[in-house]
Enzyme design. Sequence first.
Site, PDB file in Angstrom:
ATOM      1  N   ASP A   1       1.007  -1.182   0.051  1.00 46.73           N
ATOM      2  CA  ASP A   1      -0.044   0.173   0.107  1.00 46.73           C
ATOM      3  C   ASP A   1       0.986   1.255  -0.143  1.00 46.73           C
ATOM      4  OD1 ASP A   1      -3.151   0.607   1.688  1.00 46.73           O
ATOM      5  OD2 ASP A   1      -2.221   1.834   0.047  1.00 46.73           O
TER       6      ASP A   1
HETATM    7  C1  GLC Z   1      -4.276   4.265  -0.032  1.00 47.71           C
HETATM    8  C2  GLC Z   1      -5.296   3.139   0.122  1.00 47.71           C
HETATM    9  C3  GLC Z   1      -5.412   1.994  -0.613  1.00 47.71           C
HETATM   10  C4  GLC Z   1      -5.066   2.628  -2.445  1.00 47.71           C
HETATM   11  C5  GLC Z   1      -3.785   3.276  -2.250  1.00 47.71           C
HETATM   12  C6  GLC Z   1      -3.416   3.824  -3.777  1.00 47.71           C
HETATM   13  O1  GLC Z   1      -3.599   4.792   0.984  1.00 47.71           O
HETATM   14  O2  GLC Z   1      -4.975   2.333   1.344  1.00 47.71           O
HETATM   15  O3  GLC Z   1      -6.629   1.358  -0.818  1.00 47.71           O
HETATM   16  O4  GLC Z   1      -5.160   1.937  -3.123  1.00 47.71           O
HETATM   17  O5  GLC Z   1      -3.425   4.170  -1.333  1.00 47.71           O
HETATM   18  O6  GLC Z   1      -4.595   5.082  -3.983  1.00 47.71           O
END
Ligand code: GLC
Length: 735
Positions: free
Chosen positions: A263
């Site tokens: 993430d």
């Molecule tokens: C965010 C979220 C994740 C998302 C990623 C990219 O922090 O936790 O669900 O896909 O970043 O935007």
Amino acid sequence: MKKEDLAALLKDMSLEEKIHQLLQLGGQFYAEDTVVTGPMKEQGFTEKCIGEAGSIIGVMGAEKIKEIQKTYMEKQPHHIPALFMLDVINGLRTIFPIPLAQGATFEPKLSERCASIAAKESAVSGVHVTFAPMVDVVRDARWGRVMESPGEDTLLNSKFAEAMVRGFQGESVAEEYKVAACIKHFAAYGAPDGGREYNTVELSDHTLYESYLPPYKAGIDAGSELVMTSFNTINGIPASGNRKLMRQILREEMEFDGVLISDYAAIEELIYHGYAADRREAAKRGIEAGVDIDMMTGVYISQLGELVKSGEVKEELIDEAVLRILQLKNKLGLFENPYKDANAEKETKYILCQEHREAAREMAAKSFVLLKNNGVLPLKKEGQKIAFIGPYAEEKNLHGAWSFLGDSKDTITIRQAAEEVFAANQVTFAKGCPILEEDIKLEGFGEYKDEIYSQKEKENWLTQAIEQAKEADVVVLAIGEHRLQTGESACRADICVPKNQLKLFRKIKEVNQNIIVVLFNGRPLDLRELETHAAAVLEVWFPGTEGGHAIIDVLTGNTNPSGKLSMSFPYCTGQVPVHYNEFSTGRPHVPGRDKDRFRSKYLDIPNAPLYPFGYGLSYTEFTCGPIQLDGNQLNQQGSIKACVLLKNIGKAAGTEVVQLYIQDVSGSVVRPVKELKDFQKVTLIPGEEREVSFTISEKDLRFYREDMTFGSEPGLFRVYIGTDSNTENQAEFTL
Ligand code: GLC
């Protein structure tokens, strides 16, 4: 590209070029005028790594992506195409209801269709991968991201995980108008202590395996090409560096061999968790855990080269990660056609086309849950004066969190839809009050603008609303949370309806008893006051682009509501977390015997949620007859048929969700008082009755036993079949 050619390509790549494939950077790095300055430099980003990053996040638009891809591939030493990834959670430009609303349809097939539409709009816009579906089991309404999950039930989330992956990917991601799915967030991100974002998750292995892991497994078994790590710790180790979670559980036990992406900045955050002393150790922990892509930090690209040269990290670990990324690009056909479905004409043709809008309208109407109705609904098309009041009566932005790609100018408001159906002299509209009171500030939310209004202005709104309520036969009061009060990093310690809106409700109540509350929210809220004093309550969540049409469809009875809660609505915040499939305890509270002091209960509130999982009313009425079993002994190979007679005894055609729950009365570990095992949506016309039957087999009774093996145990089982998780309609059998 053939398998052997991929291997040859990998072999021909330098270590540095391979490591650059593990980097994911934002689209902002690829604007013409990008220069690597301060913070970027600190992260270790260089012109070279930007030019060779394996994937790019946050870009959409056929022409734009084609342009970036063309320039990018020219610079690439081996002309390897980049992957373009984006958060398309509930639609790209045609915005569907939030996933928590989709769960309330109990119709995974519908979500499959919506995911397929989202994939088509994404693919023609140049996107290759979506960071969806999010299938985290959620039981704590304080957490902001419950809106992004299908709900609290393991089986239901598993069904939606499967359906959404199929919708996004089809049979193969190489197909036209398909994108790769990414199951997230692995694992158990939905169980943070205190319902507080990014907080610690403390689960026994038993609960992790029994309740939280199955939806991810369902999505992986449906073929999800990617999995995303979660921000939280599991057993004291952050997921993005957790070798047991990622190598043993995800890759070996669940047999996931696709791309594992961190993430956002989660690899670097191993330092802030206190699980890595520095960036060097963070890189080592991440690659050893098998995390293939480092999203938006320079940890991998600045540290892995040295780690390999010093022998602390084997180059094989880099190679296996790069190969998975190259294989994904190959599955998408990007080596043959790096632009896949990107096509500006098709963007214009398909995005927000009528077919897509109709699907959004159907999904929204089916996701609404009628929580209360004293008979005031459905509205009459003629002869009724209706006052539409509240901050959502004319609000354009009915999109949930993660719908930033949608444009609220495309949304149908309640007012627009109402004016299509009712004569002008039948309806009035008044804002009544702002969505939020001044003291709630949503700083840091880019698009949030302070809604500061003069006292005079607010008094005028209220006066106008009360005047209109006085003149009306019924009031439709459109209220709810601000959309930015839900979603990532939007946790609330008090899950109330915004207090200024409750004040409006009370003022209107003084002059009109027929208040129909239409509720916009991304989480279960404390609805005690509305439950007591409103004539009707319709839960509409954040319904998306076609929200206004769907709401009027249901309010007028064009569509008979059939939604069922996929997440319990607590009696109040103090009851959280609450979920239907709880354990009995050694001193279960027996409702009605509140005098029994030494029981598992509160002094000041009931144990039961205000509205239970699986609950939802209709404009008609159904009866569910006693359960008929075709046997009461089940053996390992056999099955038992459980039937009920469902009858529509009301005056309108309607759809009921018949739910089958099973209780394993005793086992080598305690078992939930009920577990959803199957469900069927049945549509009947007035007076019609139909036998609804389910087949129970031994595999439905399996669980993680005391020794953590997965299987059934002989003994007594109770079957419940009804129209919500409170049903007492039961029968028994033994295995
Ligand atoms: C965010 C979220 C994740 C998302 C990623 C990219 O922090 O936790 O669900 O896909 O970043 O935007």
